[in-house]
Design a protein around this motif. Structure first.
Motif, mmCIF file in Angstrom:
data_model
loop_
_atom_site.group_PDB
_atom_site.id
_atom_site.type_symbol
_atom_site.label_atom_id
_atom_site.label_comp_id
_atom_site.label_asym_id
_atom_site.label_seq_id
_atom_site.Cartn_x
_atom_site.Cartn_y
_atom_site.Cartn_z
ATOM 1 N N UNK A 178 0.859 -1.188 0.000
ATOM 2 C CA UNK A 178 0.000 0.000 0.000
ATOM 3 C C UNK A 178 0.893 1.235 0.000
ATOM 4 N N UNK A 179 0.853 2.019 -1.046
ATOM 5 C CA UNK A 179 1.672 3.227 -1.117
ATOM 6 C C UNK A 179 2.918 3.018 -1.952
ATOM 7 N N UNK A 180 3.662 4.105 -2.146
ATOM 8 C CA UNK A 180 4.850 4.121 -2.993
ATOM 9 C C UNK A 180 6.096 4.186 -2.120
ATOM 10 N N UNK A 181 7.090 3.357 -2.430
ATOM 11 C CA UNK A 181 8.356 3.382 -1.702
ATOM 12 C C UNK A 181 9.160 4.621 -2.082
ATOM 13 N N UNK A 182 9.762 5.268 -1.080
ATOM 14 C CA UNK A 182 10.675 6.357 -1.420
ATOM 15 C C UNK A 182 12.094 5.795 -1.564
ATOM 16 N N UNK A 183 13.007 6.632 -2.013
ATOM 17 C CA UNK A 183 14.357 6.176 -2.331
ATOM 18 C C UNK A 183 15.085 5.640 -1.102
ATOM 19 N N UNK A 184 14.896 6.290 0.026
ATOM 20 C CA UNK A 184 15.572 5.846 1.257
ATOM 21 C C UNK A 184 15.051 4.485 1.712
ATOM 22 N N UNK A 185 13.751 4.280 1.622
ATOM 23 C CA UNK A 185 13.176 2.985 2.005
ATOM 24 C C UNK A 185 13.709 1.872 1.117
ATOM 25 N N UNK A 186 13.809 2.146 -0.185
ATOM 26 C CA UNK A 186 14.308 1.138 -1.110
ATOM 27 C C UNK A 186 15.773 0.808 -0.834
ATOM 28 N N UNK A 187 16.554 1.816 -0.438
ATOM 29 C CA UNK A 187 17.961 1.568 -0.089
ATOM 30 C C UNK A 187 18.073 0.648 1.120
ATOM 31 N N UNK A 188 17.207 0.856 2.100
ATOM 32 C CA UNK A 188 17.236 0.006 3.291
ATOM 33 C C UNK A 188 16.854 -1.432 2.946
ATOM 34 N N UNK A 189 15.891 -1.592 2.066
ATOM 35 C CA UNK A 189 15.485 -2.937 1.646
ATOM 36 C C UNK A 189 16.613 -3.603 0.869
ATOM 37 N N UNK A 190 17.280 -2.844 -0.017
ATOM 38 C CA UNK A 190 18.380 -3.379 -0.810
ATOM 39 C C UNK A 190 19.539 -3.828 0.080
ATOM 40 N N UNK A 191 19.735 -3.125 1.184
ATOM 41 C CA UNK A 191 20.833 -3.444 2.097
ATOM 42 C C UNK A 191 20.532 -4.626 3.010
ATOM 43 N N UNK A 192 19.316 -5.130 2.983
ATOM 44 C CA UNK A 192 18.916 -6.235 3.852
ATOM 45 C C UNK A 192 19.715 -7.489 3.493
ATOM 46 N N UNK A 193 20.122 -8.232 4.489
ATOM 47 C CA UNK A 193 20.891 -9.460 4.288
ATOM 48 C C UNK A 193 20.133 -10.435 3.372
ATOM 49 N N UNK A 194 20.809 -10.896 2.327
ATOM 50 C CA UNK A 194 20.209 -11.867 1.413
ATOM 51 C C UNK A 194 19.639 -11.265 0.153
ATOM 52 N N UNK A 195 19.468 -9.939 0.117
ATOM 53 C CA UNK A 195 18.883 -9.294 -1.060
ATOM 54 C C UNK A 195 19.948 -9.118 -2.146
ATOM 55 N N UNK A 196 19.629 -9.559 -3.347
ATOM 56 C CA UNK A 196 20.509 -9.351 -4.503
ATOM 57 C C UNK A 196 20.071 -8.150 -5.330
ATOM 58 N N UNK A 197 18.761 -7.942 -5.422
ATOM 59 C CA UNK A 197 18.214 -6.821 -6.183
ATOM 60 C C UNK A 197 16.854 -6.465 -5.605
ATOM 61 N N UNK A 198 16.565 -5.181 -5.515
ATOM 62 C CA UNK A 198 15.241 -4.729 -5.065
ATOM 63 C C UNK A 198 14.795 -3.595 -5.964
ATOM 64 N N UNK A 199 13.562 -3.672 -6.420
ATOM 65 C CA UNK A 199 13.012 -2.658 -7.315
ATOM 66 C C UNK A 199 11.598 -2.304 -6.880
ATOM 67 N N UNK A 200 11.287 -1.027 -6.954
ATOM 68 C CA UNK A 200 9.919 -0.566 -6.744
ATOM 69 C C UNK A 200 9.227 -0.540 -8.101
ATOM 70 N N UNK A 201 8.122 -1.275 -8.231
ATOM 71 C CA UNK A 201 7.395 -1.363 -9.492
ATOM 72 C C UNK A 201 6.052 -0.667 -9.369
ATOM 73 N N UNK A 202 5.671 0.022 -10.445
ATOM 74 C CA UNK A 202 4.364 0.693 -10.476
ATOM 75 C C UNK A 202 3.629 0.325 -11.754
ATOM 76 N N UNK A 203 2.362 0.003 -11.637
ATOM 77 C CA UNK A 203 1.549 -0.391 -12.792
ATOM 78 C C UNK A 203 0.281 0.444 -12.859
#
Length: 527
Positions: A502-527
């Motif tokens: 629910x809602x749109x990820x901002x750049x800082x939130x996406x950086x934190x998700x990308x830095x999470x242990x085990x993550x190889x790639x994280x992208x915010x998608x909008x349709x």
């Protein structure tokens, strides 16, 4: 007899075209500036021909009870509420190629004026100063011109620059090596272009990906003394950062025809001596204005009299008989294209669309056009189902379609593969009984997910604890999970998480998700 309102200044020849095609026309070129009067009369008309002065808002559209088509004489349709028009079944057309030469010539003129400081020298001479030693220019011969965006206008600029004996390099994610060879340009990545170019000219649309494409960080990577030209869209350059780069001498000069805020009446760049500014004149020649006016008159007339649709921004070329069966698959194809396009980070060489089962027996051309639109739209905001195939051909992207009978479990499915210089990435989907598109496979990993307006895509290592860590972090970030879909190749290998949020990820939130242990790639998608 259909009736058309021309509410902005248009060529008398264009008005005659309407009449010659049997269309009644009211030529009221100042009406577009009077919102109240336009609101009062718009309900009388089947068609509306405009330039940029008329603002076709949701309020205007709500009163347009008979309106069937809006034609914009030019490329940009920022002054038209396209979603509201679409909701009312009103087709929105533009004329995307009528002013390409004019805009390209303006960019070249700005570059030459910048190289020789012509506007400042003119003002100085008119003031009787004769400051010959002050205006020491540079030659463009043998200099490197970096073109950001090698589409229709950028390609013309490249041709003209080569005539001036410049070395031309170009960045465009949709430019194939073969097309670059045809244009006689060297295809480079954006970082290399910034590092090598003596002059940089922008010819790309304004999207979320291209906004501030020339930023403070970008200036740091450029040559000292670089010169910048922008005749494309305001917002492509961080104007505050440009001002600082000009003051420091990092940038020797800038020539701007477009600005973040227009009309530009109070801009910090105006006070700097090494800046040339023009009031959005890219398309302002007699020939260009005549061309787009004639084109829009022909297009509107053809639609109202015969149903022919050309250069539509919000409607596919689908007949009334085909629509009920095709529409769900057209939507699926565009969403699959958008999915792949948002994940693609390198230049595209080819796109393959496979149709299997019952869908393969349908008219797949609108679906392919929709798929191309989805792939390109993240970087080319103005692309649509009409222009997407032409743009792909122009960029040298090889488009392949495959139709075959049902082989697997699904009665119908579509697989889209994006081929880049480094890899191939596929995404497949189908239509379930409720008519909604579903993803059924991503990068050879089987999974099932309904596409939603806001999603989080993650590739990760398939190790215990990852889902818990991800869920905990999303909770800490205040991101509500609406749906969680998982898939993996094998135990302990690559896995995919496709999370509806629910809602749109901002750049800082996406950086934190990308830095999470085990993550190889994280992208915010909008349709």
């Amino acid at each position: 007899m259909p009736k058309v309102l021309v509410s902005d200044k248009l060529s008398p020849t264009a008005v005659q075209i309407f009449k010659d095609n049997g269309v009644e026309v009211d030529y009221l070129p100042d009406l577009g500036k009077d919102k109240d009067k336009l609101l009062e009369v718009i309900g009388q008309y089947d068609g509306l021909a405009i330039r940029s002065a008329t603002k076709v808002t949701e309020k205007i559209l709500s009163a347009a009870t008979n309106l069937k088509v809006i034609g914009r004489a030019g490329i940009g349709v920022d002054n038209v509420d396209i979603p509201a028009a679409t909701a009312k079944g009103i087709i929105v057309m533009n004329t995307p190629f009528g002013n390409s030469i004019t805009t390209a010539e303006h960019a070249i003129s700005m570059m030459l004026s910048l190289a020789r400081q012509i506007p400042e020298a003119d003002a100085s001479t008119r003031a009787s100063k004769w400051e010959k030693n002050r205006f020491m220019g540079v030659e463009v011969t043998n200099k490197t011109l970096g073109i950001v965006g090698a589409g229709n206008i950028g390609s013309i600029v490249a041709d003209r620059a080569q005539g001036l004996k410049m070395k031309v390099i170009a960045f465009d994610p949709f430019l194939s090596p073969e097309r670059a060879l045809d244009l006689g340009v060297e295809k480079v990545e954006l970082e290399e272009l910034f590092a090598r170019a003596d002059f940089i000219t922008l010819h790309t649309p304004l999207t979320e990906q291209t906004r501030n494409i020339i930023s403070a960080d970008a200036f740091e990577t450029m040559k000292k003394g670089v010169r910048i030209v922008n005749c494309a869209r305001g917002g492509l350059i961080d104007e505050a950062a440009l001002a600082e780069a000009l003051k420091s001498g990092k940038v020797a000069g800038a020539a701007l025809d477009v600005f973040l805020e227009e009309p530009a009446v109070d801009n910090p760049l105006f006070g700097l001596p090494n800046v040339i500014c023009t009031p959005h004149l890219g398309a302002s020649t007699t020939e260009a204005q005549e061309n787009v006016a004639l084109q829009v008159a022909e297009q509107i007339s053809a639609y109202l009299m015969t149903g022919e649709i050309t250069n539509a921004l919000n409607f596919p070329s689908i007949s009334a008989e085909e629509a009920p069966r095709l529409t769900p698959f057209v939507k699926l194809a565009e969403m699959l294209g958008s999915f792949a396009g948002q994940l693609t980070e390198t230049s595209i060489k080819g796109i393959r669309v496979e149709y299997e089962g019952a869908v393969a027996a349908l008219n797949t051309r609108p679906m392919t056009a929709a798929a191309l639109t989805g792939v390109m739209k993240p970087l080319l905001a103005d692309v649509n189902m009409v222009s997407a195939p032409a743009i792909a051909k122009e960029r040298g992207i090889q488009v392949e379609t495959v139709n075959r009978e049902q082989q697997g479990a699904y009665e119908s499915y579509i697989r889209l593969t994006v081929i880049t210089e480094r890899q191939e990435r596929s995404v497949a989907g189908t239509i379930f009984g409720n008519g909604k598109p579903r993803v059924i496979q991503v990068k050879s990993i089987n999974m099932e997910a309904e596409l939603a307006p806001n999603m989080l895509y993650i590739t990760n290592e398939d190790k215990p604890g990852f889902i818990g860590r991800l869920g905990t972090l999303l909770g800490q970030l205040g991101i509500n999970i609406a749906n969680f879909n998982l898939g993996r190749l094998d135990v302990g290998s690559d896995a995919i998480a496709l999370v509806t949020i629910d809602g749109v990820l901002d750049e800082d939130q996406l950086k934190q998700i990308t830095a999470l242990e085990g993550v190889k790639q994280a992208k915010s998608l909008r349709f």
